[in-house]
Structures are given as C-alpha cells and as structure tokens.
Write an enzyme that holds these catalytic residues in place. Structure first.
Site, PDB file in Angstrom:
ATOM      1  CG  ASP A 181      -5.997  52.813  59.334  1.00  0.00           C
ATOM      2  OD1 ASP A 181      -5.755  51.607  59.143  1.00  0.00           O
ATOM      3  OD2 ASP A 181      -7.112  53.322  59.123  1.00  0.00           O
ATOM      4  CD  GLU A 236     -12.361  51.011  64.938  1.00  0.00           C
ATOM      5  OE1 GLU A 236     -11.328  50.343  64.821  1.00  0.00           O
ATOM      6  OE2 GLU A 236     -13.135  51.234  63.993  1.00  0.00           O
ATOM      7  CG  ASP A 267     -10.437  47.538  59.049  1.00  0.00           C
ATOM      8  OD1 ASP A 267     -10.157  48.083  60.135  1.00  0.00           O
ATOM      9  OD2 ASP A 267     -10.050  47.972  57.954  1.00  0.00           O
TER      10      ASP A 267
END
Length: 798
Positions: free
Chosen positions: A489, A397, A394
C-alpha cells in the site's frame, strides 16, 4: 560457541562442544550450509545431534562431497568451489572462494535459550566483519538506496498503511544479502522463519550483526564472483520462478471500489473506447458476500461466469482478491470444514483463535501444514471454473486488526497470563498463537507463502493446462516459486515513485523478479504529472498495475485530462511493443533466476558510481533507463556504466552514441523517459495491440546497436500452457570491418511470420549487405534491413 568434538563424513561435518553444535554441508557448487546451534544444550533434547528441520525456503537437499582436516584448534574444510576455516574454540570462521580470497569472516556466534511461559526464550546471534569498502545489497523488500550499509532491518511481515520512505518492516521478509567488494560478490542467506533482525554496520560501522529469535542460525554462504552468479545460486537454492502467462505482463487495472459487475464492464469499455491496451482487471473485496471468502455478493455480481466470459471476449482477464481469514459464522462451509478438520490456528489456550480482519469474527487457516494447503488449494476450483484467470492474495502477513478471543495459559502461580499471550508486533496474530506444534513467532513469516503455495498447487491440479498467475503481498525467501509480488500500500508521493526503483531492484537481487508497485500510488491524490511519470516508469515494471483505494479519487488514465490520457496511451503502447523482450526476460528468469530489472552494477560490479545510481536500472542486460522521478523536471543527471550507449528514449528516435563511465545530462520532457541501448545490445519489439494474444509474434523488429559481442535471445510460445516453444539466439559482432550477425533456432513451434525487420544503429555507412531481402542504406543513423523470418546470417560491410 566452543566446538571440541568432530565427526567427519563424506557429505557432512558434525561438530559439537559442551553447549553448542554445528553442521556443515555443501548443497550446491559454490555454496556451503552452516547450521549453527549456539545453545543446543538448552534448546532441545537431542544434543549433540541436530533435530530434523522442515524446509520452507530451500528446495534442494543435495549433499556434495566435503574434505576436512584438523590442525590444532582449526578445521579446514574444502568443497566444490569454496573453502572454510573454522576456529574450534570460538566457532568463528572465514569463507573463501576457489582462489583462496576471503569473502566473509564470522567473528562470533552466540545465543541463549531458556524455558519461559507462554513461549520459551531463544536468541541466536552471528557477527560478521564488515570491511569499510564493502557494500551490502538485497535484503528483499526494504527501503533505502541499493547499498544498505548503515541501516538496520527487521524481518517480520507487517501490514502497514501508509508506509513511508523509512518504514520498516514491510510485507515481505527475505533475510538474504549480497556483499560486494572490489567487484567481487558473495551471498549470505539466513534460512530462519523466526522473527529476525540485521544491523548492517549501523550500530558498529565495522560489523554486520544478525539475530534471530529462534534456537539456531541456519546459514548459506554463496560465492560469486559476479553478482549474477550469486543470484543464480541463491535461486537454485530457493527455487526458480515459473514462466507466467503472457497476459499477466499486459496492462492491469484495479481499484478498491469497483463495487459491481457493471462498474467492471464500464471500466473495460472505457479502455476500449479510448484505444487503450488492457489485459487484466482485478476484483477487490467489494465482490464478496459480507466478506465471506469464496462467496459472491449476487446482488452486485449476479453472474460471475457470464462476466468473465464477456470480459474474455474483450481480451480482458479477471483476477479476484482473496484474504486468509474465514468468517466464523454457522453454516459458512469453508469455516465449518476448517473447524471440523482442526485446520485453524489456535490461541495459546488451545481454543480456536478469533480476530477481526474484513470479516468479523475471523479465523485463520494453518498454512504451515500440507493437508491444510491442499484443502485451501481445492477451494480455488469454483473461481477457476467460473473463468477467473488468476488469484490476488492479500492481507496474508497475516493481517489481524484486533483479537476477539485470546484467553491465555495459567502460570505456575495460578494467574491468568492474558497480557503475555496477546503480545504481538503489528496488526497480526500473537507470538504465542499455535500452528500445530509451532508458535506464531516461528512461522509468521511463512504464513503468506504457505497460502500462496496452496493456491499455486491447487491451480495446477484444477486447470493443469493453464499457467498459474498469483499475486501476493506477503512472502518469504522462495516466494518466487509461486507468485508475483507487489510492494503493498504505497502512496501517491514522488518519493514513493523514486523509492519503487531500489525496492524492486532489491527484490530482484533477492530472487524475486516478477514485481511491481501500484501506479500512481495506492493512497493519495496523484497529480497529472505524477501519473504520467509513474506510468512511463511502469512500462518497465514486470507487473504493470494501476491501483488505487477508496475514498481517493479515481485514477484511470482518462481521469487526468486529454493531454495526460495521450501520454498514458503512448506509454501503454510502448509496453505492448516491448512484450517480446519482456517475455523473453521472464523466460530467462525461469531458467537462471536473474531479474528483469537489474542495478547498473550488473554491468560493472567494480564501478562504485554504478553502485550509487539507485534511481536508474537496466532492463535485462541491454536497455538502461533513467526515469524522471521529481516534479517539474525535464532534465536529469544519469550515469552510464562502461561500454558505449545509444540514446534511444521512448524506444524510438535514436540519438548520439556516448561512451560509458561518465555522467550525462539526459533530456526528459513530459512525454519522454530517457533510455539508452548498449553497444552489442539487441531488443525485440512488436506492434502494439489492444491486448495480448500469443507470444508467437506475427510482427517482429530487432533493434540492434552494432558492437562487439552481440548476444540476444527471443523466447516464443503460445503465451500460456505447456506446449511447443521456440528459442531464437542472435549472435555476432565486427569481423575485419564487417558486422556479422547469425541467427540460430531451437524448438518446434512453427513460425507465425514470414518476415522480420532488423534496425541496426551505430553504422556510419554501408557498402554491401549479404543475406537481406533487399538492399538499403543508412538513413538518419539507422540501417533498416528486411529479412526472411528464417534467415540465418547477415553480413554488413561498411
């Protein structure tokens, strides 16, 4: 982009002019690679030669023969299955298929490069003609309907919370698109990791405009003609997905807010006491010791290995989260090692870049380097040996909430350039951050993929007898080689429920088939009705995970009352019945790259109504689903593409057989998801179970809609590892008034069942049956045929 010099070689064409260069290769049948450098004279020091390029997305380095001839100001190129006509004065080109049909026409290539501080300035642009009747699909994880014409996108992996139905960019960047015109498909892949944009006939309705912030445009042109051909060739370029372990296809439960081992035990006990199937529970950041990666908070998780062992006895696997940030505190071994070995991303000044994520202060490994990837992969060892079944990647990015240290370069005037070196886009690292010899603006989009690649390869080294399972939020083209992807999300909105369908279809058309969306939304307060509808839809997500965030209400199935618990239980049991077909589709994806969830246009690419049905999907090639995506609905309009379709809602209770090419009103009361089974289609089901065990099914039912061209495949093995397997193919159709089905088997996996059952729909009556264990008639439109598990031929005369 003038090109007046040519060098023609058997496997490569090199063209150049005063300020530009172009290289043409054929890496695969039906594929051309055009490496444009529109401003090469100022982009580097190798003009007219092209500098070597490190591949991140593409896995093949084949070079197939090319033929070229020059006629005046044009160059005609032919390769295996495709051709190209290039105008030397402008660099414009036309791409054609084997029959000479023009698939794509490039009108211009341009760009500029200039020295600057702290980053050199690059822009490279390519413009394509956009015929008014051409649709544009794919583009990876993007919002909107299936056809993205009239939209504009940025490829820059972004941590965004909350996101909305029009938010762009999101977490995964895949600059791949598929053009579709009059039933003929072709593909365009821009293999550039730099920040990029595409205008899909938005600013100019007659043009598609690509732009990258790098010095070149490395383009792959892919012929069809069918959309499946384009997807398979694209996946051959960027890598096929591995077959995941069976357990990863079971029901999954997660929450940011399970704060202790006892909460994990209680969640699993609650599932088991209510008879709910479950295979996976995730551990979010709450298990970490002060947000130090790879370290457990022993006050809340005193015995990770014991917890994993206890859960395994319940048939449940644990998958902990990891983030790509190392807390910068003395004595923390991963940070100390990374700093000592120079494995960390640096600021423009050359100092280690320090920011804040969950950890504060945080540093970031440089996942563009293979030695860092191997080191990171080795850090998975303790978790895997403690019994953790997979890894959840997670914030990759990468997310960075703020910069704590980012001193800048000194300009030629002696001024400190702090503002420029901190320039970024979104909550991430600055454009000017250093990854070895590269800057962040170039490698941002592959940061997450480097992290997941490291984990996947470490998993294979550490436990080579187990199949890796990794889940990732961020990725680039080729991410399917390493991980499953979820859509980040999302929120508990009906719009997000519906949006998940075209988002997952777009990812599938972009090579990423093992996907899912958080059920019933990560952020928000889902209503019981929304929870029920989203769980019904999630039965068909390849990755079926219930996940929510604190401080939102808990959203496990029993939180919504007895009525909705019963609906969730029925949906979960339906998922486990479907596993033989889902597992076989995952195996098919590992062979040819085709996704599990497919748009209706895969059935008929020339049907514009199938193209517009973005809130429906095919599960494989035989099941059509039209979920209820709006509150209060008990009916919906659904489109059936060509063929004949049997009403088969909830995989049960067959109804009418309807001709395709029409809209129908489907019944969808709260306990029902409308489904149809294609004539000629066959679906393998098993019995539901509390959790998965093996993919060598002890109970098997074939559900067959009698029609022309029955063709189905069942793949079986142990469900994990790399041992023996068995592939069963079912073929047949009508012959002179008889339904003939033949079964063939390949592989050495022993059968785990003695019998199996065929349920055949669409027969009006039966006069005789040859090959069955016993004779039965048609009851309520169903012919139930008990068979030996080793049967090879069935003949039904009606």
């Amino acid at each position: 982009m003038r090109l007046d010099q040519t060098s023609i070689e058997p496997h490569r064409l090199h063209l150049w002019g005063p300020h530009a260069a172009l290289e043409i290769r054929c890496p695969l049948p039906g594929v051309l690679r055009l490496r444009h450098i529109p401003s090469s004279l100022t982009a580097g020091f190798t003009h007219p030669r092209l500098a070597p390029k490190q591949p991140f997305a593409v896995v093949t380095d084949e070079a197939r023969p090319l033929q070229a001839r020059r006629e005046g100001g044009s160059l005609h190129v032919t390769a295996e299955g495709v051709s190209l006509e290039l105008t030397l004065e402008t660099g414009a080109w036309s791409f054609r298929n084997e029959g000479g049909q023009t698939l794509a026409r490039c009108e211009s290539v341009s760009g500029e490069s200039a020295p600057n501080m702290p980053l050199n300035h690059h822009r490279s642009r390519l413009t394509l003609h956009a015929p008014e009747d051409e649709a544009y699909l794919g583009f990876g994880e993007k919002v909107g309907p299936l056809d993205k014409r009239g939209m504009r996108f940025v490829f820059w992996n972004t941590d965004i919370q909350p996101h909305h139905p029009d938010t762009d960019p999101l977490y995964v960047s895949i600059p791949f698109s598929m053009g579709l015109r009059q039933g003929v498909a072709w593909g365009f892949f821009l293999d550039e990791t730099w920040r990029s944009e595409v205008d899909v006939a938005y600013g100019d309705p007659e043009r598609v405009k690509w732009e990258t912030w790098g010095p070149e445009l490395d383009v792959y042109l892919i012929s069809g003609p069918h959309p499946a051909d384009v997807v398979s060739r694209y996946v051959a370029l960027t890598g096929k997905p591995p077959l995941p372990p069976l357990w990863s296809l079971g029901a999954q439960q997660s929450r940011w807010g399970y704060e202790s081992a006892e909460e994990i035990r209680s969640v699993v006990q609650a599932y088991r006491s209510r008879g709910l199937p479950l295979d996976v529970v995730y551990l979010d950041i709450d298990y970490q010791d002060a947000y130090k990666l790879w370290e457990w908070d022993r006050s809340r998780y005193p015995d990770p290995a014991g917890l994993a062992s206890d859960m395994a006895r319940e048939g449940v696997r644990l998958v902990p989260i990891i983030n790509p940030s190392l807390k910068a505190v003395p004595g923390y071994r991963p940070y100390e090692e990374a700093k000592e070995r120079n494995y960390l991303v640096r600021a423009d000044s050359g100092d280690v870049l320090v920011g804040e994520v969950w950890a504060k202060p945080a540093t970031f490994p440089d996942f563009t380097r293979e030695e860092v990837q191997r080191w990171w992969g080795d850090w998975h060892s303790d978790f895997l040996k403690q019994g953790m079944a997979g890894i959840w990647n997670d914030m990759n990015e990468p997310a960075c909430f703020s910069l704590l240290e980012a001193t800048g370069s000194v300009s030629a005037t002696g001024a400190r350039m702090n503002e420029e070196v901190q320039r970024t886009e979104g909550k991430t690292l600055p454009f000017a951050a250093r990854h070895g010899t590269r800057r962040h603006v170039e490698v941002h989009n592959i940061f997450g993929m480097g992290m997941v690649k490291a984990g996947y390869e470490g998993f294979r080294r550490i436990v080579p007898d187990r199949r890796p399972f990794l889940l990732t939020r961020a990725g680039f083209a080729g991410i399917q080689r390493y991980a499953s992807v979820w859509t980040g999300d999302n929120s508990s909105h009906w719009e997000h429920l519906e949006l998940s369908i075209p988002m997952l279809l777009g990812l599938g058309l972009s090579g990423v088939g093992f996907t899912g969306s958080d059920i019933p939304g990560f952020i928000g307060r889902p209503t019981p009705e929304m929870f029920a509808r989203w769980t019904q839809l999630g039965v068909f997500y390849p990755l079926m995970r219930n996940h929510g965030a604190k401080p939102m209400p808990f959203q496990e199935p029993w939180r919504f009352g007895e009525r909705y618990l019963a609906l969730a239980k029925a949906a979960l049991e339906r998922r486990y019945r479907l596993l033989p077909t889902l597992y076989s589709l995952m195996h098919e994806a590992s062979q040819n790259g085709l996704p599990i969830l497919r748009p209706l246009l895969m059935q008929d690419p020339s049907d514009p109504r199938a193209l517009r049905a973005y809130d429906q999907f095919l599960f494989g090639g035989d099941l059509l689903a039209a979920p209820i995506t709006k509150p209060g609905q008990t009916k919906r309009l659904a489109y059936l593409p060509k063929g004949e379709w049997l009403e088969w809602s909830n995989l049960d209770n067959p109804g009418a057989i309807l001709p395709g090419g029409q809209y129908v009103i489907a019944d969808g009361p709260l306990d029902t998801l409308p489904l149809w089974l294609r004539a000629g289609g066959a679906v393998a089901l098993t019995r539901s179970a509390p959790h998965t065990t093996t993919a060598n099914w002890e109970h098997l039912e074939w559900h067959i809609h009698a029609g022309e061209g029955v063709n189905a495949t069942l793949y079986e093995d142990a469900g994990d590892g790399y041992g023996e397997s068995r592939t069963t193919t079912l073929k047949g159709g009508f012959e002179r008034g008889r339904l003939v089905l033949e079964r063939r088997v390949q592989g050495n996996l022993p059968l785990a069942r003695q019998t199996e059952t065929l349920r055949i729909y669409g027969l009006k009556g039966v006069r005789s049956i040859t090959g069955a264990l016993e004779l039965r008639g048609v009851v309520n439109g169903v012919l139930e045929v008990p068979m030996s598990a080793q049967w090879d031929r069935l003949v039904v005369t009606s």
